[in-house]
Enzyme design. Structure first.
Site, short mmCIF file in Angstrom:
data_model
loop_
_atom_site.label_atom_id
_atom_site.label_comp_id
_atom_site.label_asym_id
_atom_site.label_seq_id
_atom_site.Cartn_x
_atom_site.Cartn_y
_atom_site.Cartn_z
N GLU A 287 2.76 7.75 6.00
CA GLU A 287 2.44 6.52 6.71
C GLU A 287 3.37 6.41 7.91
O GLU A 287 4.57 6.63 7.78
CB GLU A 287 2.61 5.30 5.81
CG GLU A 287 2.26 4.00 6.51
CD GLU A 287 2.24 2.79 5.61
OE1 GLU A 287 2.09 1.68 6.15
OE2 GLU A 287 2.36 2.94 4.38
N ASP B 180 5.00 7.10 1.41
CA ASP B 180 5.31 5.82 2.05
C ASP B 180 6.82 5.82 2.29
O ASP B 180 7.59 5.61 1.36
CB ASP B 180 4.90 4.66 1.16
CG ASP B 180 5.23 3.30 1.77
OD1 ASP B 180 5.20 3.18 3.01
OD2 ASP B 180 5.53 2.37 1.00
N ASP C 194 5.48 0.35 -3.30
CA ASP C 194 5.69 1.55 -2.48
C ASP C 194 4.87 2.73 -3.01
O ASP C 194 4.34 3.52 -2.23
CB ASP C 194 7.17 1.93 -2.45
CG ASP C 194 8.04 0.78 -1.99
OD1 ASP C 194 8.13 0.58 -0.77
OD2 ASP C 194 8.61 0.09 -2.85
#
Length: 167
Positions: free
Chosen positions: A68, A7, A141
């Protein structure tokens, strides 16, 4: 198969490492964050992210790395800085493997929750449930990165690696 989910961020890069067998039984190996200090020079922060990703890859030797995709609709300056941080992570990953994949937030939510408009809490609860964890991975996160890894494991199994490879 071992999947490293990322992420991306500038201050905080979340990571999650999961293993997946041929029956898509998932097991959490590790999760956490790579942190950079706001007062540090920008190139140093990028170098720290790059180095942190390299260490994770060398430690866990993932078969695939899933990122992501970034989604921003407001602050352009923040978007540019986070995009550069994502670039530092991508460079580190691409120096170790060409098995790099990316998923939109919508794809990740769909894979983990079954609903592309799920909220953050729903995603986190499903991460906990899918991996039979006692608690949700923290910080957010890290939980998001674990969701990215789960998404890739499901996608890789279902479609024999979809066309989500980073080009």
């Amino acid at each position: 198969m071992i999947v490293l989910g990322i992420d991306p961020g500038l201050a905080t890069v979340g990571y999650g490492v999961v293993s997946c067998d041929e029956k898509v039984r998932l097991e959490l190996i590790d999760y956490g964050t790579i942190l950079t200090e706001a007062g540090e020079q920008f190139p140093i922060r990028l170098k720290q992210i790059n180095h942190g990703i390299t260490q994770l890859i060398d430690m866990y030797k993932p078969d695939s790395i899933a990122f992501e995709e970034l989604f921003f609709n407001k602050n352009v300056t923040t978007a540019i800085n986070v995009a550069q941080a994502r670039g530092a992570a991508l460079v580190a990953a691409s120096e170790r493997t060409d098995q790099l994949y990316e998923y939109t937030p919508l794809q990740i939510k769909q894979a983990v929750v079954g609903y592309g408009r799920a909220d953050k809490n729903q995603v986190q609860m499903m991460v906990k449930t899918i991996l039979s964890l006692k608690e949700i991975p923290r910080p957010d996160d890290a939980a998001d990165a674990v969701a990215v890894a789960i998404c890739h494991a499901h996608s890789a199994h279902t479609a024999g690696i979809l066309n989500t490879k980073i080009k």
